[in-house]
Design a protein around this motif. Structure first.
Motif, PDB file in Angstrom:
ATOM      1  N   VAL A 114       0.846  -1.203   0.000  1.00  0.00           N
ATOM      2  CA  VAL A 114       0.000   0.000   0.000  1.00  0.00           C
ATOM      3  C   VAL A 114       0.876   1.246   0.000  1.00  0.00           C
ATOM      4  N   VAL A 115       1.921   1.223   0.812  1.00  0.00           N
ATOM      5  CA  VAL A 115       2.852   2.352   0.863  1.00  0.00           C
ATOM      6  C   VAL A 115       3.549   2.527  -0.486  1.00  0.00           C
ATOM      7  N   VAL A 116       3.940   1.412  -1.106  1.00  0.00           N
ATOM      8  CA  VAL A 116       4.600   1.475  -2.410  1.00  0.00           C
ATOM      9  C   VAL A 116       3.672   2.079  -3.456  1.00  0.00           C
ATOM     10  N   HIS A 117       2.422   1.596  -3.493  1.00  0.00           N
ATOM     11  CA  HIS A 117       1.457   2.097  -4.479  1.00  0.00           C
ATOM     12  C   HIS A 117       1.220   3.597  -4.297  1.00  0.00           C
ATOM     13  N   LEU A 118       0.928   4.002  -3.076  1.00  0.00           N
ATOM     14  CA  LEU A 118       0.655   5.416  -2.807  1.00  0.00           C
ATOM     15  C   LEU A 118       1.900   6.269  -3.030  1.00  0.00           C
ATOM     16  N   GLY A 119       3.047   5.759  -2.591  1.00  0.00           N
ATOM     17  CA  GLY A 119       4.283   6.513  -2.750  1.00  0.00           C
ATOM     18  C   GLY A 119       4.662   6.715  -4.199  1.00  0.00           C
TER      19      GLY A 119
END
Length: 288
Positions: free
Chosen positions: A260-265
């Motif tokens: 999730v962090v990767v996608h949003l980042g």
């Protein structure tokens, strides 16, 4: 002589504010430059507001009938439930996000070219205290509003047709769609603001960038079904990152906090890079 009664015109005139000086008016305009540019964008958008709303309603209806209901029946029978959910539920969030991406492409190609060259709508504000960065900011505010309206309408149609099984968490599909559109639109905006002559660049963008994004981002089939050497085409696409998040919130597709962090980042980084470059290019084109 009788004193003027309370509320008399003479008394009201004495209570008027002192008119602003030229410098004060200039400062007021400069402080709200992006808002004034947004107002200009809204006036222009009124001319095609009907098409925005019409496409926003008809597009999900047609895609749902063709992809979700028509093709979905075939896929569900052929896969034997291999997707774990009905194909309609699988493809629905991708349809919304793809439409948001297409709206971003439309608003950040020919519209930008019109502002700089065809209609030259950017040059009138430039002779006021409004800064080039504020002109760019007003455009971003306007197109973000369009992304939001498009996503809300599309989400409502999906919900009516039962294409979003988890309605509460599925509401997050709307901000995901806006973020996806911005991650695509801002880099395109930065690129479009450097183009001085239309030589078919926007057509090439649609055919060789936007279309492959739609085909290789896990929109209509899982990315894992592609050969390993084609999967990076999906990984670098902001649409794939948005689709992964969209399926997580609408059908509960498995994911991890790290992803999730990767996608949003990743999508946020594209927004920041595109915005920084767009501001620089607007100043270069309008000021020199």
């Amino acid at each position: 002589m009788v004193a003027p009664p309370e509320g008399d015109a003479t008394q009201r005139l004495t209570s008027l504010r002192v008119p602003m000086t030229h410098d004060e008016m200039a400062a007021a305009v400069a402080s709200r430059g992006s808002v004034f540019t947004l107002e200009m964008w809204l006036v222009q958008a009124k001319s095609y507001a009907g098409s925005i709303l019409g496409v926003g309603v008809l597009s999900p209806l047609l895609y749902l009938m063709a992809m979700g209901v028509g093709l979905g029946v075939v896929v569900d029978k052929a896969s034997g439930g291999g997707l774990g959910v009905p194909y309609l539920h699988f493809v629905a969030p991708a349809l919304l996000l793809t439409t948001a991406m297409q709206a971003a492409t439309e608003e950040n190609t020919f519209t930008i070219m019109g502002g700089f060259k065809w209609r030259e709508t950017y040059y009138a504000p430039q002779v006021t205290p409004i800064e080039p960065e504020q002109i760019a900011g007003g455009h971003v505010l306007g197109v973000t509003l369009r992304y939001l309206v498009t996503c809300i309408i599309y989400w409502a149609v999906l919900a009516v047709f039962g294409a979003i099984p988890h309605l509460l968490t599925g509401l997050l599909l709307i901000p995901i769609g806006v973020l996806c559109a911005s991650a695509v639109g801002l880099p395109i905006m930065a690129w479009s603001s450097t183009i001085t002559q239309d030589k078919g660049q926007f057509a090439l963008l649609g055919r060789f960038v936007i279309m492959p994004m739609m085909l290789f981002a896990g929109t209509y089939f899982p990315l894992e079904t592609l050969p390993i050497y084609l999967r990076p085409l999906g990984w670098v696409s902001p649409l794939w990152h948005a689709v992964e998040l969209g399926r997580a919130v609408t059908i509960g597709a498995p994911t991890t906090a790290m992803m999730v962090v990767v996608h949003l980042g990743y999508m946020s980084a594209l927004c920041v890079i595109g915005w920084v470059l767009a501001r620089r290019h607007y100043r270069r084109r309008l000021v020199g």
